[in-house]
Design an enzyme around this catalytic site. Sequence first.
Site, PDB file in Angstrom:
ATOM      1  N   ASP A  83      -4.677 -10.687  14.240  1.00 47.98           N
ATOM      2  CA  ASP A  83      -3.829  -9.546  14.632  1.00 47.98           C
ATOM      3  C   ASP A  83      -4.022  -9.183  16.104  1.00 47.98           C
ATOM      4  O   ASP A  83      -3.238  -8.415  16.655  1.00 47.98           O
ATOM      5  CB  ASP A  83      -4.056  -8.340  13.714  1.00 47.98           C
ATOM      6  N   LEU A 136     -13.785  -8.881  18.381  1.00 51.75           N
ATOM      7  CA  LEU A 136     -12.869  -7.875  18.935  1.00 51.75           C
ATOM      8  C   LEU A 136     -13.383  -7.461  20.298  1.00 51.75           C
ATOM      9  O   LEU A 136     -14.560  -7.124  20.456  1.00 51.75           O
ATOM     10  CB  LEU A 136     -12.791  -6.642  18.020  1.00 51.75           C
ATOM     11  N   GLU A 172      -4.971   4.622  14.032  1.00 52.67           N
ATOM     12  CA  GLU A 172      -5.832   3.653  14.722  1.00 52.67           C
ATOM     13  C   GLU A 172      -6.520   4.222  15.954  1.00 52.67           C
ATOM     14  O   GLU A 172      -7.419   3.573  16.497  1.00 52.67           O
ATOM     15  CB  GLU A 172      -5.051   2.382  15.083  1.00 52.67           C
ATOM     16  N   TYR A 201      -0.475   4.639  10.605  1.00 50.28           N
ATOM     17  CA  TYR A 201      -0.732   3.641  11.654  1.00 50.28           C
ATOM     18  C   TYR A 201       0.533   3.524  12.505  1.00 50.28           C
ATOM     19  O   TYR A 201       1.639   3.455  11.952  1.00 50.28           O
ATOM     20  CB  TYR A 201      -1.015   2.258  11.045  1.00 50.28           C
ATOM     21  N   LYS A 245      -2.104 -19.387  14.574  1.00 49.71           N
ATOM     22  CA  LYS A 245      -0.829 -18.673  14.679  1.00 49.71           C
ATOM     23  C   LYS A 245      -0.665 -17.872  13.391  1.00 49.71           C
ATOM     24  O   LYS A 245      -1.096 -18.320  12.311  1.00 49.71           O
ATOM     25  CB  LYS A 245       0.336 -19.638  14.910  1.00 49.71           C
ATOM     26  N   HIS A 294       0.337   1.781  16.205  1.00 45.53           N
ATOM     27  CA  HIS A 294       0.207   0.631  17.108  1.00 45.53           C
ATOM     28  C   HIS A 294       1.369   0.591  18.103  1.00 45.53           C
ATOM     29  O   HIS A 294       2.169  -0.351  18.119  1.00 45.53           O
ATOM     30  CB  HIS A 294       0.124  -0.681  16.300  1.00 45.53           C
ATOM     31  N   ARG A 327     -26.511  -5.362  18.383  1.00 46.15           N
ATOM     32  CA  ARG A 327     -25.861  -5.583  17.085  1.00 46.15           C
ATOM     33  C   ARG A 327     -26.643  -6.631  16.275  1.00 46.15           C
ATOM     34  O   ARG A 327     -26.845  -6.491  15.073  1.00 46.15           O
ATOM     35  CB  ARG A 327     -24.415  -6.050  17.322  1.00 46.15           C
ATOM     36  N   ARG A 381       0.842  -1.199   0.000  1.00 44.33           N
ATOM     37  CA  ARG A 381       0.000   0.000   0.000  1.00 44.33           C
ATOM     38  C   ARG A 381       0.878   1.249   0.000  1.00 44.33           C
ATOM     39  O   ARG A 381       2.090   1.180   0.212  1.00 44.33           O
ATOM     40  CB  ARG A 381      -0.910   0.002   1.243  1.00 44.33           C
ATOM     41  N   LYS A 440       2.210   2.129   7.177  1.00 46.52           N
ATOM     42  CA  LYS A 440       2.703   1.351   8.314  1.00 46.52           C
ATOM     43  C   LYS A 440       3.531   2.216   9.256  1.00 46.52           C
ATOM     44  O   LYS A 440       4.061   3.260   8.860  1.00 46.52           O
ATOM     45  CB  LYS A 440       3.574   0.201   7.799  1.00 46.52           C
TER      46      LYS A 440
HETATM   47  N1  LIG Z   1      -6.133  -9.909   9.814  1.00 49.85           N
HETATM   48  C1  LIG Z   1      -6.340  -8.710   9.296  1.00 49.85           C
HETATM   49  O1  LIG Z   1      -5.743  -8.342   8.294  1.00 49.85           O
HETATM   50  C2  LIG Z   1      -7.330  -7.783   9.934  1.00 49.85           C
HETATM   51  C3  LIG Z   1      -7.772  -6.639   9.260  1.00 49.85           C
HETATM   52  C4  LIG Z   1      -8.747  -5.843   9.868  1.00 49.85           C
HETATM   53  C5  LIG Z   1      -9.251  -6.188  11.129  1.00 49.85           C
HETATM   54  N2  LIG Z   1      -8.764  -7.291  11.765  1.00 49.85           N
HETATM   55  C6  LIG Z   1      -9.250  -7.735  13.090  1.00 49.85           C
HETATM   56  O2  LIG Z   1     -10.569  -8.278  12.959  1.00 49.85           O
HETATM   57  C7  LIG Z   1     -11.199  -8.266  14.236  1.00 49.85           C
HETATM   58  C8  LIG Z   1     -12.597  -7.718  14.144  1.00 49.85           C
HETATM   59  O3  LIG Z   1     -12.539  -6.332  13.830  1.00 49.85           O
HETATM   60  P1  LIG Z   1     -13.848  -5.440  13.627  1.00 49.85           P
HETATM   61  O4  LIG Z   1     -13.398  -4.154  13.028  1.00 49.85           O
HETATM   62  O5  LIG Z   1     -14.912  -6.219  12.971  1.00 49.85           O
HETATM   63  O6  LIG Z   1     -14.276  -5.179  15.150  1.00 49.85           O
HETATM   64  P2  LIG Z   1     -15.732  -4.723  15.635  1.00 49.85           P
HETATM   65  O7  LIG Z   1     -15.522  -4.094  16.983  1.00 49.85           O
HETATM   66  O8  LIG Z   1     -16.443  -3.958  14.585  1.00 49.85           O
HETATM   67  O9  LIG Z   1     -16.528  -6.100  15.822  1.00 49.85           O
HETATM   68  C9  LIG Z   1     -16.211  -7.052  16.804  1.00 49.85           C
HETATM   69  C10 LIG Z   1     -17.477  -7.814  17.150  1.00 49.85           C
HETATM   70  O10 LIG Z   1     -17.093  -8.907  17.986  1.00 49.85           O
HETATM   71  C11 LIG Z   1     -18.174  -9.117  18.884  1.00 49.85           C
HETATM   72  N3  LIG Z   1     -17.709  -9.950  19.995  1.00 49.85           N
HETATM   73  C12 LIG Z   1     -16.926  -9.630  21.044  1.00 49.85           C
HETATM   74  N4  LIG Z   1     -16.739 -10.691  21.827  1.00 49.85           N
HETATM   75  C13 LIG Z   1     -17.426 -11.730  21.275  1.00 49.85           C
HETATM   76  C14 LIG Z   1     -17.629 -13.096  21.619  1.00 49.85           C
HETATM   77  N5  LIG Z   1     -17.083 -13.627  22.711  1.00 49.85           N
HETATM   78  N6  LIG Z   1     -18.378 -13.850  20.784  1.00 49.85           N
HETATM   79  C15 LIG Z   1     -18.936 -13.339  19.670  1.00 49.85           C
HETATM   80  N7  LIG Z   1     -18.794 -12.037  19.307  1.00 49.85           N
HETATM   81  C16 LIG Z   1     -18.053 -11.267  20.099  1.00 49.85           C
HETATM   82  C17 LIG Z   1     -18.592  -7.701  19.280  1.00 49.85           C
HETATM   83  O11 LIG Z   1     -19.894  -7.667  19.842  1.00 49.85           O
HETATM   84  C18 LIG Z   1     -18.517  -6.989  17.925  1.00 49.85           C
HETATM   85  O12 LIG Z   1     -19.748  -6.991  17.253  1.00 49.85           O
HETATM   86  C19 LIG Z   1     -10.248  -7.436  15.134  1.00 49.85           C
HETATM   87  O13 LIG Z   1      -9.462  -8.316  15.886  1.00 49.85           O
HETATM   88  C20 LIG Z   1      -9.413  -6.685  14.145  1.00 49.85           C
HETATM   89  O14 LIG Z   1      -8.162  -6.304  14.687  1.00 49.85           O
HETATM   90  C21 LIG Z   1      -7.821  -8.074  11.192  1.00 49.85           C
END
Ligand SMILES: NC(=O)c1ccc[n+]([C@@H]2O[C@H](COP(=O)([O-])OP(=O)(O)OC[C@H]3O[C@@H](n4cnc5c(N)ncnc54)[C@H](O)[C@@H]3O)[C@@H](O)[C@H]2O)c1
Length: 371
Positions: A270, A240, A118, A94, A279, A96, A203, A15, A75
């Site tokens: 992440d 999350l 972030e 970003y 992992k 972090h 939600r 990016r 980044k």
């Molecule tokens: N791997 C990647 O490249 C990448 C990219 C973007 C986001 N992410 C990650 O994806 C994850 C989700 O991000 P998001 O933006 O959707 O967050 P978000 O806050 O919009 O959504 C998280 C959801 O999880 C629910 N939740 C919490 N605990 C729970 C449980 N025990 N059981 C079921 N649901 C539960 C919450 O109610 C919420 O609706 C985060 O960890 C974020 O860091 C990863």
Amino acid sequence: MKIGCPKEIKPQEYRVGMTPKAAHEAVVHGHSVLVQAGAGVGAGFTDEDYIAAGAEIAGTASDVFAKADMIVKVKEPQANERKMLREGQLLFTYLHLAPDPEQTKDLLASGCTAIAYETVTDHSGGLPLLAPMSEVAGRLAPQVGAWTLQKANGGRGVLMGGVPGVGPARVAVIGGGVVGTHAARIAAGMGADVTVLDRSLPRMRYLDDVYGGTFKTSYASAGNTAELVAQADMVIGAVLIPGAAAPKLVTREQLSSMKQGAAIVDVAIDQGGCFETSKATTHDDPIYDVDGIMHYCVANMPGAVARTSTIALGNATMPFMLALADKGWKQACADDPHLLEGLNVHVGQLTYFAVGKALGLDVISPQLAIK
Ligand SMILES: NC(=O)c1ccc[n+]([C@@H]2O[C@H](COP(=O)([O-])OP(=O)(O)OC[C@H]3O[C@@H](n4cnc5c(N)ncnc54)[C@H](O)[C@@H]3O)[C@@H](O)[C@H]2O)c1
């Protein structure tokens, strides 16, 4: 203001911090933009695109860092980039910082002012500069999951949409936030039978109102989660808990209840991942097998679709970038408390409490920093 955009140097980062269109907007606002040669190539933007937008091209990153008042990146700055930052310079990217004491130390030592994407907020408590990447990762999850399900990749050999006479894949999405909703929409669009699990009733009410005919919702009790995981061809992890590691919602023992060759896409990797067996992997080698269940756990999913991700991120950062350039960071942050929430570092002082707490460092309030 002179705005600088260096080429990203973190491995597998394609990016770029500014699109040619963002550069053009900045130029129209009376600023000058300096882009490192080749900075946009990974996202499909040539130097000529930036020149046509009114930007200048710099030969090296050191040129960009030496001349720019504000650096716009994707980044966190890497060690040799951090050496080029200086007092009075604004960094917008970003960061972090909480898990990264080395970077924090270097940013404090540089004397720069750093605003982290972030931690910028919006009026509804959301994170507007994280949301576009969650949208990308969510929409990508069923696409990579469908690929993982193919036989050659160790998967079950199930087609998402089935065919006439053969039922579709069953997909369970754990977490119905930004990632989960976008993942569910795309999986349903591919013809799969999709259920979203969440613990937030408001939600789920929202999801049911808006997507009731498209996918189902289920309360994420341990029992419901175990049942849907056992029935699924694909499970997408999208939970999350803000500021905390992802909860482990599926144990290693539970894998034995799953169908052989089922796919797990743990987007929450992440934050440590929500499957005990997750992992982090990379785009070079994204999938691995635990007990016959294929895991896809790439920590930087948006990097796979660098062009879409760059444009989506640029759309979200542009108004803030323009406000910072037009007014200067102090006035822009004074006018917008949500942008002020992004301030993490100012001239040797931390200004974000959660980072200070995580790293055991002193913090001053961002309100004090802008005085
Ligand atoms: N791997 C990647 O490249 C990448 C990219 C973007 C986001 N992410 C990650 O994806 C994850 C989700 O991000 P998001 O933006 O959707 O967050 P978000 O806050 O919009 O959504 C998280 C959801 O999880 C629910 N939740 C919490 N605990 C729970 C449980 N025990 N059981 C079921 N649901 C539960 C919450 O109610 C919420 O609706 C985060 O960890 C974020 O860091 C990863």
